[in-house]
Motif scaffolding. Structure first.
Motif, PDB file in Angstrom:
ATOM      1  N   THR A 234       0.829  -1.197   0.000  1.00 52.09           N
ATOM      2  CA  THR A 234       0.000   0.000   0.000  1.00 52.09           C
ATOM      3  C   THR A 234       0.864   1.247   0.000  1.00 52.09           C
ATOM      4  O   THR A 234       0.599   2.220  -0.722  1.00 52.09           O
ATOM      5  CB  THR A 234      -0.916  -0.003   1.225  1.00 52.09           C
ATOM      6  OG1 THR A 234      -1.704  -1.190   1.204  1.00 52.09           O
ATOM      7  CG2 THR A 234      -1.839   1.203   1.228  1.00 52.09           C
ATOM      8  N   GLN A 235       1.947   1.218   0.813  1.00 55.48           N
ATOM      9  CA  GLN A 235       2.844   2.363   0.856  1.00 55.48           C
ATOM     10  C   GLN A 235       3.492   2.594  -0.504  1.00 55.48           C
ATOM     11  O   GLN A 235       3.624   3.732  -0.968  1.00 55.48           O
ATOM     12  CB  GLN A 235       3.910   2.146   1.928  1.00 55.48           C
ATOM     13  CG  GLN A 235       3.350   2.193   3.345  1.00 55.48           C
ATOM     14  CD  GLN A 235       4.383   1.784   4.380  1.00 55.48           C
ATOM     15  OE1 GLN A 235       5.399   1.171   4.059  1.00 55.48           O
ATOM     16  NE2 GLN A 235       4.109   2.096   5.624  1.00 55.48           N
ATOM     17  N   MET A 236       3.885   1.483  -1.158  1.00 54.92           N
ATOM     18  CA  MET A 236       4.501   1.610  -2.475  1.00 54.92           C
ATOM     19  C   MET A 236       3.494   2.147  -3.487  1.00 54.92           C
ATOM     20  O   MET A 236       3.828   2.967  -4.343  1.00 54.92           O
ATOM     21  CB  MET A 236       5.024   0.235  -2.933  1.00 54.92           C
ATOM     22  CG  MET A 236       6.266  -0.225  -2.208  1.00 54.92           C
ATOM     23  SD  MET A 236       7.687   0.844  -2.554  1.00 54.92           S
ATOM     24  CE  MET A 236       7.984   0.458  -4.268  1.00 54.92           C
ATOM     25  N   ALA A 237       2.249   1.644  -3.374  1.00 53.51           N
ATOM     26  CA  ALA A 237       1.208   2.130  -4.288  1.00 53.51           C
ATOM     27  C   ALA A 237       0.982   3.626  -4.091  1.00 53.51           C
ATOM     28  O   ALA A 237       0.824   4.373  -5.067  1.00 53.51           O
ATOM     29  CB  ALA A 237      -0.083   1.366  -4.055  1.00 53.51           C
ATOM     30  N   ASP A 238       0.994   4.072  -2.812  1.00 59.81           N
ATOM     31  CA  ASP A 238       0.837   5.499  -2.534  1.00 59.81           C
ATOM     32  C   ASP A 238       1.978   6.299  -3.162  1.00 59.81           C
ATOM     33  O   ASP A 238       1.771   7.387  -3.711  1.00 59.81           O
ATOM     34  CB  ASP A 238       0.801   5.745  -1.024  1.00 59.81           C
ATOM     35  CG  ASP A 238      -0.487   5.244  -0.397  1.00 59.81           C
ATOM     36  OD1 ASP A 238      -1.458   5.011  -1.153  1.00 59.81           O
ATOM     37  OD2 ASP A 238      -0.515   5.053   0.824  1.00 59.81           O
ATOM     38  N   MET A 239       3.188   5.742  -3.060  1.00 64.65           N
ATOM     39  CA  MET A 239       4.358   6.430  -3.616  1.00 64.65           C
ATOM     40  C   MET A 239       4.229   6.554  -5.134  1.00 64.65           C
ATOM     41  O   MET A 239       4.527   7.599  -5.713  1.00 64.65           O
ATOM     42  CB  MET A 239       5.627   5.658  -3.266  1.00 64.65           C
ATOM     43  CG  MET A 239       6.906   6.393  -3.603  1.00 64.65           C
ATOM     44  SD  MET A 239       8.359   5.410  -3.265  1.00 64.65           S
ATOM     45  CE  MET A 239       8.311   4.233  -4.599  1.00 64.65           C
ATOM     46  N   LEU A 240       3.760   5.466  -5.774  1.00 64.77           N
ATOM     47  CA  LEU A 240       3.595   5.506  -7.225  1.00 64.77           C
ATOM     48  C   LEU A 240       2.490   6.476  -7.631  1.00 64.77           C
ATOM     49  O   LEU A 240       2.580   7.149  -8.653  1.00 64.77           O
ATOM     50  CB  LEU A 240       3.291   4.101  -7.749  1.00 64.77           C
ATOM     51  CG  LEU A 240       4.483   3.146  -7.709  1.00 64.77           C
ATOM     52  CD1 LEU A 240       4.065   1.735  -8.096  1.00 64.77           C
ATOM     53  CD2 LEU A 240       5.592   3.629  -8.635  1.00 64.77           C
ATOM     54  N   ASN A 241       1.439   6.540  -6.800  1.00 64.49           N
ATOM     55  CA  ASN A 241       0.371   7.503  -7.080  1.00 64.49           C
ATOM     56  C   ASN A 241       0.909   8.926  -7.015  1.00 64.49           C
ATOM     57  O   ASN A 241       0.553   9.782  -7.826  1.00 64.49           O
ATOM     58  CB  ASN A 241      -0.775   7.330  -6.088  1.00 64.49           C
ATOM     59  CG  ASN A 241      -1.576   6.080  -6.374  1.00 64.49           C
ATOM     60  OD1 ASN A 241      -1.594   5.599  -7.510  1.00 64.49           O
ATOM     61  ND2 ASN A 241      -2.235   5.545  -5.367  1.00 64.49           N
ATOM     62  N   MET A 242       1.787   9.171  -6.024  1.00 67.90           N
ATOM     63  CA  MET A 242       2.405  10.493  -5.913  1.00 67.90           C
ATOM     64  C   MET A 242       3.279  10.779  -7.123  1.00 67.90           C
ATOM     65  O   MET A 242       3.313  11.900  -7.633  1.00 67.90           O
ATOM     66  CB  MET A 242       3.242  10.577  -4.631  1.00 67.90           C
ATOM     67  CG  MET A 242       2.420  10.631  -3.356  1.00 67.90           C
ATOM     68  SD  MET A 242       3.435  10.600  -1.883  1.00 67.90           S
ATOM     69  CE  MET A 242       4.400  12.076  -2.105  1.00 67.90           C
ATOM     70  N   LEU A 243       3.982   9.736  -7.596  1.00 65.81           N
ATOM     71  CA  LEU A 243       4.833   9.903  -8.772  1.00 65.81           C
ATOM     72  C   LEU A 243       3.988  10.246  -9.992  1.00 65.81           C
ATOM     73  O   LEU A 243       4.345  11.119 -10.790  1.00 65.81           O
ATOM     74  CB  LEU A 243       5.627   8.614  -9.017  1.00 65.81           C
ATOM     75  CG  LEU A 243       6.612   8.630 -10.187  1.00 65.81           C
ATOM     76  CD1 LEU A 243       7.666   9.699  -9.973  1.00 65.81           C
ATOM     77  CD2 LEU A 243       7.276   7.274 -10.349  1.00 65.81           C
ATOM     78  N   GLN A 244       2.838   9.542 -10.120  1.00 61.97           N
ATOM     79  CA  GLN A 244       1.944   9.830 -11.243  1.00 61.97           C
ATOM     80  C   GLN A 244       1.392  11.254 -11.155  1.00 61.97           C
ATOM     81  O   GLN A 244       1.304  11.955 -12.164  1.00 61.97           O
ATOM     82  CB  GLN A 244       0.794   8.828 -11.261  1.00 61.97           C
ATOM     83  CG  GLN A 244       1.204   7.463 -11.802  1.00 61.97           C
ATOM     84  CD  GLN A 244       0.058   6.485 -11.823  1.00 61.97           C
ATOM     85  OE1 GLN A 244      -0.676   6.356 -10.848  1.00 61.97           O
ATOM     86  NE2 GLN A 244      -0.105   5.781 -12.920  1.00 61.97           N
ATOM     87  N   ALA A 245       1.039  11.656  -9.915  1.00 57.95           N
ATOM     88  CA  ALA A 245       0.523  13.022  -9.736  1.00 57.95           C
ATOM     89  C   ALA A 245       1.598  14.047 -10.091  1.00 57.95           C
ATOM     90  O   ALA A 245       1.312  15.073 -10.731  1.00 57.95           O
ATOM     91  CB  ALA A 245       0.064  13.205  -8.293  1.00 57.95           C
ATOM     92  N   SER A 246       2.851  13.755  -9.682  1.00 52.35           N
ATOM     93  CA  SER A 246       3.957  14.663 -10.013  1.00 52.35           C
ATOM     94  C   SER A 246       4.154  14.736 -11.518  1.00 52.35           C
ATOM     95  O   SER A 246       4.428  15.806 -12.076  1.00 52.35           O
ATOM     96  CB  SER A 246       5.252  14.184  -9.347  1.00 52.35           C
ATOM     97  OG  SER A 246       5.095  14.120  -7.960  1.00 52.35           O
ATOM     98  N   THR A 247       4.004  13.569 -12.172  1.00 53.15           N
ATOM     99  CA  THR A 247       4.154  13.526 -13.631  1.00 53.15           C
ATOM    100  C   THR A 247       3.144  14.450 -14.292  1.00 53.15           C
ATOM    101  O   THR A 247       3.475  15.237 -15.187  1.00 53.15           O
ATOM    102  CB  THR A 247       3.941  12.089 -14.130  1.00 53.15           C
ATOM    103  OG1 THR A 247       4.933  11.254 -13.568  1.00 53.15           O
ATOM    104  CG2 THR A 247       4.032  12.029 -15.651  1.00 53.15           C
ATOM    105  N   TRP A 248       1.897  14.379 -13.827  1.00 54.15           N
ATOM    106  CA  TRP A 248       0.860  15.219 -14.402  1.00 54.15           C
ATOM    107  C   TRP A 248       1.103  16.692 -14.094  1.00 54.15           C
ATOM    108  O   TRP A 248       0.864  17.557 -14.943  1.00 54.15           O
ATOM    109  CB  TRP A 248      -0.509  14.787 -13.883  1.00 54.15           C
ATOM    110  CG  TRP A 248      -1.082  13.679 -14.701  1.00 54.15           C
ATOM    111  CD1 TRP A 248      -1.218  12.367 -14.353  1.00 54.15           C
ATOM    112  CD2 TRP A 248      -1.577  13.774 -16.050  1.00 54.15           C
ATOM    113  NE1 TRP A 248      -1.759  11.644 -15.384  1.00 54.15           N
ATOM    114  CE2 TRP A 248      -1.997  12.486 -16.439  1.00 54.15           C
ATOM    115  CE3 TRP A 248      -1.709  14.820 -16.953  1.00 54.15           C
ATOM    116  CZ2 TRP A 248      -2.538  12.220 -17.684  1.00 54.15           C
ATOM    117  CZ3 TRP A 248      -2.240  14.551 -18.211  1.00 54.15           C
ATOM    118  CH2 TRP A 248      -2.654  13.264 -18.559  1.00 54.15           C
TER     119      TRP A 248
END
Length: 369
Positions: A234-248
Motif C-alpha cells: 500500500t505504501q509503495m502504491a501510494d508512492m507511485l500515485n504520488m509519482l503519477q501526480a507529479s508527472t501530471w
C-alpha cells in the motif's frame, strides 16, 4: 491550392516562429512521454516484484486461547473455496505443528504442497524441494547450520526417519530456523489429514490484495480470518500515485508554457497577416472559414510537436533508461494522452487568435500597413 494544403503550408511560411512554437510544445510532449514511460515501467516492475515471491496474505482460523498459535485449525476444504474467490490467483494450505525434530524436544514443522512452496517466500540454497507425501524434509539454513545437518542426512521427526532433501534460505529469521515437509505427510504423521493451519493466498497481477482480502472477509469472515501483509504494498502504491501526480503536474506546467507559446505564435501570425486576412474576407471568405484556417494552422504546429516530442521521449527513455536502472514501459495510453493534450492545446491556443482575426473589419484590415 486546396484549403487543406493552404492550412498545412501556412504555419511554415514563417519558419523561425513555427520552429520556436514546435520546440515549446515538443518539450512538454517529451516530458509527458518520458515520465509516463518511466512511471508505467516502475509500476510494472513493482507489480512483478510483489507478485514474484511470497503470498500476498494468509488466512487462518478464528482466534482461540486453546491453540499454541492462537488460532483454530480449519478444514482443508477451505482452500478450494478461497481459490474460487474472484481475484485469487493461487491458494495453498499449510499445516504448522510443534513436534520433536532431531535433538529438539519441540520445534516448528511446517507442511506445504511442494508446488506452493514459493508462497512461503523460501528459495532453495542447496539440494531440492521435497516430493509430495514422502519422508523428505528441507531445513532452514539457520537450523541446518546450528545442528550440522547437510543434504542427504537423516533426521528423526516425531519418531519417524526423514531424509534431508535440501536446505532453504529466506529473509524471515523465524522461518530460517524451521523445517518444511509435505503437507500430506504431516497429515499422516499427525493423523489429521482434514485440518490445516493457514492458507497462503496470492492474488492476480494487477489486483488490489487488500480488496481481495476484504472480499474474502465479507464472504467468509464468520469462519476464518484474513491476515493481510500488504502495508508495504500500500505504501509503495501510494508512492507511485504520488509519482503519477507529479508527472501530471510537471506535464501540465510544460503544456501551459507550450500553450502560451502557441497563442503568442498564432497572435503574431494574425498580426503579420492582417492585410492578407482582409483580402480573404474581401474575396468572400466567411468568418467560419477564417476561424477554421487559424485553428487548423495551430493544430498543424501542435501535432508536428507531438510527433517530434513522442519520438524524442521514446528514444531518450529507451536508450538512457536501462543505463540508469530504469526499464520504461510505453503503452498506447501514453501516446494517446500526449496527442490528446497536443490537440487540446492546438485548439485552445489557436481559438483566441482566430477570434481576433474574425473580428477584424475587412476595410480596416485592407488599410493596415
Amino acid at each position: 491550392m486546396s484549403f487543406l494544403k493552404f492550412i498545412l503550408k501556412n504555419p511554415f511560411r514563417r519558419k523561425n516562429s513555427a520552429i520556436l512554437a514546435i520546440v515549446g510544445i515538443a518539450i512538454g510532449i517529451v516530458v509527458i512521454v518520458s515520465l509516463g514511460g518511466i512511471t508505467d515501467g516502475l509500476i510494472n516492475t513493482f507489480e512483478d516484484t510483489i507478485h514474484a515471491g511470497g503470498a500476498d496474505f494468509s488466512i487462518s482460523g478464528k482466534e482461540t486461547g486453546n491453540s499454541a498459535y492462537g488460532t483454530n485449525t480449519i478444514d482443508s476444504s477451505w482452500t478450494e473455496k478461497i481459490a474460487k474467490v474472484p481475484g485469487v490467483d493461487e491458494a495453498y494450505p499449510i499445516y504448522v505443528v510443534l513436534t520433536s525434530v532431531g535433538d529438539d524436544y519441540m520445534n516448528t514443522l511446517i507442511g506445504i504442497d511442494p508446488e506452493g512452496s514459493e508462497l512461503a517466500d523460501i528459495s532453495m540454497k542447496e539440494g531440492r524441494i521435497f516430493e509430495d507425501n514422502t519422508s523428505e524434509v528441507i531445513l532452514g539454513e539457520i537450523y541446518a547450520e546450528d545442528n550440522n545437518y547437510s543434504v542427504g542426512d537423516s533426521i528423526i521427526i516425531n519418531g519417524e526417519d526423514f531424509k534431508v532433501s535440501g536446505i532453504y534460505e529466506t529473509g524471515d529469521q523465524n522461518m530460517a530456523g524451521g523445517v518444511f515437509t509435505s503437507i500430506s505427510k504431516i497429515g499422516e504423521l499427525m493423523d489429521d489429514k482434514d485440518s490445516i493451519s493457514n492458507i497462503y493466498v496470492k492474488v492476480n497481477k494487477g489486483e488490489d490484495a487488500q480488496a481481495v482480502a476484504d472480499r474474502i472477509d465479507t464472504k467468509y469472515g464468520d469462519n476464518i480470518t484474513t491476515v493481510t501483509s500488504v502495508m508495504e504494498m500500500t505504501q509503495m502504491a501510494d508512492m507511485l500515485n504520488m509519482l503519477q501526480a507529479s508527472t501530471w503536474a510537471i506535464s501540465l506546467l510544460a503544456i501551459v508554457v507550450g500553450g502560451l507559446g502557441i497563442i503568442n505564435t498564432m497572435l503574431m501570425s494574425v498580426f503579420e497577416r492582417t492585410r492578407e486576412i482582409g483580402v480573404l474576407k474581401a474575396v468572400g471568405w466567411s468568418n467560419k472559414k477564417i476561424l477554421t484556417m487559424i485553428v487548423g494552422e495551430s493544430l498543424v504546429i501542435t501535432i508536428v510537436s507531438a510527433i517530434i516530442g513522442s519520438l524524442i521521449g521514446f528514444l531518450a527513455c529507451t536508450l538512457l533508461g536501462p543505463q540508469m536502472g530504469i526499464n520504461p514501459l510505453f503503452t498506447p495510453k501514453i501516446f494517446i494522452q500526449a496527442f490528446s493534450i497536443a490537440i487540446i492545446v492546438g485548439v485552445v491556443g489557436g481559438l483566441y487568435p482566430a477570434i481576433k482575426a474574425v473580428k477584424l473589419p475587412p476595410t480596416e484590415a485592407l488599410r493596415y500597413e
